[in-house]
Design a protein around this motif. Structure first.
Motif, PDB file in Angstrom:
ATOM      1  N   LEU A   1     -70.204 -25.467  36.229  1.00 41.61           N
ATOM      2  CA  LEU A   1     -71.443 -25.943  36.857  1.00 41.61           C
ATOM      3  C   LEU A   1     -71.139 -26.947  37.972  1.00 41.61           C
ATOM      4  CD1 LEU A   1     -73.895 -26.379  33.840  1.00 41.61           C
ATOM      5  CD2 LEU A   1     -74.056 -24.713  35.710  1.00 41.61           C
ATOM      6  N   GLN A   2     -70.180 -27.828  37.745  1.00 37.28           N
ATOM      7  CA  GLN A   2     -69.793 -28.797  38.779  1.00 37.28           C
ATOM      8  C   GLN A   2     -69.292 -28.057  40.022  1.00 37.28           C
ATOM      9  OE1 GLN A   2     -66.976 -31.551  37.077  1.00 37.28           O
ATOM     10  NE2 GLN A   2     -68.303 -31.965  35.333  1.00 37.28           N
ATOM     11  N   TYR A   3     -68.448 -27.059  39.799  1.00 35.57           N
ATOM     12  CA  TYR A   3     -67.915 -26.247  40.889  1.00 35.57           C
ATOM     13  C   TYR A   3     -69.050 -25.520  41.622  1.00 35.57           C
ATOM     14  CZ  TYR A   3     -65.229 -22.458  43.109  1.00 35.57           C
ATOM     15  OH  TYR A   3     -64.697 -21.572  43.999  1.00 35.57           O
TER      16      TYR A   3
ATOM     17  N   SER B   1     -61.101 -32.583  36.445  1.00 34.14           N
ATOM     18  CA  SER B   1     -60.454 -31.344  35.981  1.00 34.14           C
ATOM     19  C   SER B   1     -59.391 -30.901  36.984  1.00 34.14           C
ATOM     20  CB  SER B   1     -61.500 -30.239  35.804  1.00 34.14           C
ATOM     21  OG  SER B   1     -62.494 -30.620  34.894  1.00 34.14           O
ATOM     22  N   PRO B   2     -58.268 -31.615  37.034  1.00 33.73           N
ATOM     23  CA  PRO B   2     -57.262 -31.314  38.057  1.00 33.73           C
ATOM     24  C   PRO B   2     -56.607 -29.940  37.925  1.00 33.73           C
ATOM     25  CG  PRO B   2     -56.450 -32.967  36.519  1.00 33.73           C
ATOM     26  CD  PRO B   2     -57.891 -32.744  36.201  1.00 33.73           C
ATOM     27  N   ASP B   3     -56.768 -29.277  36.794  1.00 27.92           N
ATOM     28  CA  ASP B   3     -56.191 -27.944  36.639  1.00 27.92           C
ATOM     29  C   ASP B   3     -57.173 -26.824  36.968  1.00 27.92           C
ATOM     30  OD1 ASP B   3     -53.759 -29.012  35.932  1.00 27.92           O
ATOM     31  OD2 ASP B   3     -54.005 -28.662  33.780  1.00 27.92           O
TER      32      ASP B   3
ATOM     33  N   ALA C   1     -77.055 -31.649  34.000  1.00 34.26           N
ATOM     34  CA  ALA C   1     -77.547 -32.854  33.316  1.00 34.26           C
ATOM     35  C   ALA C   1     -77.503 -32.660  31.803  1.00 34.26           C
ATOM     36  CB  ALA C   1     -78.958 -33.178  33.781  1.00 34.26           C
ATOM     37  N   ALA C   2     -77.711 -31.425  31.360  1.00 36.09           N
ATOM     38  CA  ALA C   2     -77.665 -31.132  29.929  1.00 36.09           C
ATOM     39  C   ALA C   2     -76.237 -31.043  29.409  1.00 36.09           C
ATOM     40  CB  ALA C   2     -78.407 -29.831  29.640  1.00 36.09           C
ATOM     41  N   ASP C   3     -75.294 -30.735  30.296  1.00 34.31           N
ATOM     42  CA  ASP C   3     -73.874 -30.627  29.901  1.00 34.31           C
ATOM     43  C   ASP C   3     -72.998 -31.128  31.045  1.00 34.31           C
ATOM     44  OD1 ASP C   3     -71.410 -30.060  28.836  1.00 34.31           O
ATOM     45  OD2 ASP C   3     -71.697 -27.885  28.780  1.00 34.31           O
ATOM     46  N   PRO C   4     -72.888 -32.455  31.196  1.00 35.93           N
ATOM     47  CA  PRO C   4     -72.183 -33.033  32.349  1.00 35.93           C
ATOM     48  C   PRO C   4     -70.688 -32.704  32.424  1.00 35.93           C
ATOM     49  CG  PRO C   4     -73.331 -34.732  31.063  1.00 35.93           C
ATOM     50  CD  PRO C   4     -73.481 -33.446  30.341  1.00 35.93           C
ATOM     51  N   THR C   5     -70.115 -32.165  31.385  1.00 38.02           N
ATOM     52  CA  THR C   5     -68.689 -31.858  31.404  1.00 38.02           C
ATOM     53  C   THR C   5     -68.407 -30.400  31.774  1.00 38.02           C
ATOM     54  OG1 THR C   5     -68.657 -31.321  29.039  1.00 38.02           O
ATOM     55  CG2 THR C   5     -68.213 -33.620  29.666  1.00 38.02           C
TER      56      THR C   5
END
Length: 105
Positions: A20-22, A48-50, A12-16
């Protein structure tokens, strides 16, 4: 608070933040929530397709969901992506994984 919830708080602090998403997708998988893991991995691939590890892990999720055709397709795309960005190791691992699916039926 669960590990996933802590990771979601960080995200939430760094959505990009790709890692963290992984990591959140992996936590859903560890928790046994394969549909949520699938959604998270697919969302990550769109953003992030790469990010090559996602293809392998999504292939595993599809295999666990008994969606072998989907697993083969995502692994094929992952192999192509890995080769394009020069990640021979990941391409080799996904090639072996895909071959094991072909051998299984």
């Amino acid at each position: 608070m669960s590990r996933r919830e802590k990771l979601e708080e960080l995200l939430a602090a760094d959505p990009t933040d790709t890692f963290l998403q992984y990591s959140i997708a992996m936590e859903y998988r560890t928790e046994g929530d394969l549909p949520a893991a699938e959604v998270r991995f697919q969302t990550l691939l769109k953003a992030s397709p790469d990010y090559v590890p996602t293809y392998f892990r999504l292939g595993e999720v599809y295999t666990e969901l008994d969606r072998i055709t989907d697993a083969r397709e995502i692994l094929t795309t992952g192999i192509e992506t890995a080769l394009r960005i020069g990640d021979q190791h990941a391409a080799g691992e996904m090639t072996e994984f895909r071959a094991s699916l072909d051998d299984a039926g």
